[in-house]
Design an enzyme around this catalytic site. Sequence first.
Site, short mmCIF file in Angstrom:
data_model
loop_
_atom_site.label_atom_id
_atom_site.label_comp_id
_atom_site.label_asym_id
_atom_site.label_seq_id
_atom_site.Cartn_x
_atom_site.Cartn_y
_atom_site.Cartn_z
N HIS A 7 72.17 30.80 -56.10
CA HIS A 7 71.61 30.08 -57.17
C HIS A 7 70.52 28.92 -56.21
CE1 HIS A 7 70.76 26.97 -60.23
NE2 HIS A 7 71.42 27.82 -60.81
N ARG A 18 64.97 22.28 -64.56
CA ARG A 18 63.47 22.95 -64.36
C ARG A 18 63.00 23.43 -65.80
NH1 ARG A 18 64.65 27.59 -61.30
NH2 ARG A 18 66.66 27.23 -60.95
#
Length: 270
Positions: free
Chosen positions: A76, A96
């Site tokens: 990740h 994000r």
Amino acid sequence: ILDDKGQIAGAILVNLETNEVILVRAKAVIMATGGIGRLHIQDFPTTNHYGATADGLILAYRVGAKLIFMDTMQYHPTGAAYPVQILGQLVTEKVRTLGAHLVNIDGEQFIMPLEPRDVVASANIRECQERHKGIETPTGEVGVWLDSPMIDIIRGAGTIARELPAMVRQFNRFNIDIAKEPMLVYPTLHYQNGGIKINADGATAVPGLFAAGECMGGVHGRNRLIGNSTLDLFVFGKRASRASAQYAKEVKQGALTLDHVRQWQQDLEQ
């Protein structure tokens, strides 16, 4: 445990509190032991729980099941790099998608933040290890900034508190206000793409042995898409449970044996 026909016949369990060894007879066994992140491959941190140590894969392999895509692991792109108490813990992609950018020590954006996980993870590693543009922590970890304050600037004050309450609580424990300060992040071992090879019903090459969830392999190829881990758990958990129940109704079990364990030990000695 196998029987003398080479079929699954149960398992030997250990009570971790009393060390009592228990023999459990079963006509079918479903492996659902999760991933391997706690092996800390290449010394990376992990999002995985402390039981994610590949035990299920080893058990299945030693009894004769095949493994697939074991050379692949999903990193990740944004695991916590600071503080060290939460090293490797997941910093969700939602940060994000809401507008936070990844920037290096010079404040430069070096990757479009919504690229696929493998692309973003590679960019973060490259920025720190090859370009030496990462930020080093007091404990020697390195990472890049995830500019979370941008979210409130773009979407209005209070967005972070409303949309990311778990992230806010996680960092508030260490006196970090992610609405005002960026998070330091670095890739973390997240998901085992490979695992025990199964068919469409979750069955392995060993009669009576099934697998579901992260311990199985082949469903995602070498690179899982976001969200598909939950999908495969539900789909193949249901398929494996149905298929194993039907198998258990029909199988004729033989005498229990540990000959395969003895054979494994002999092979190791040779």
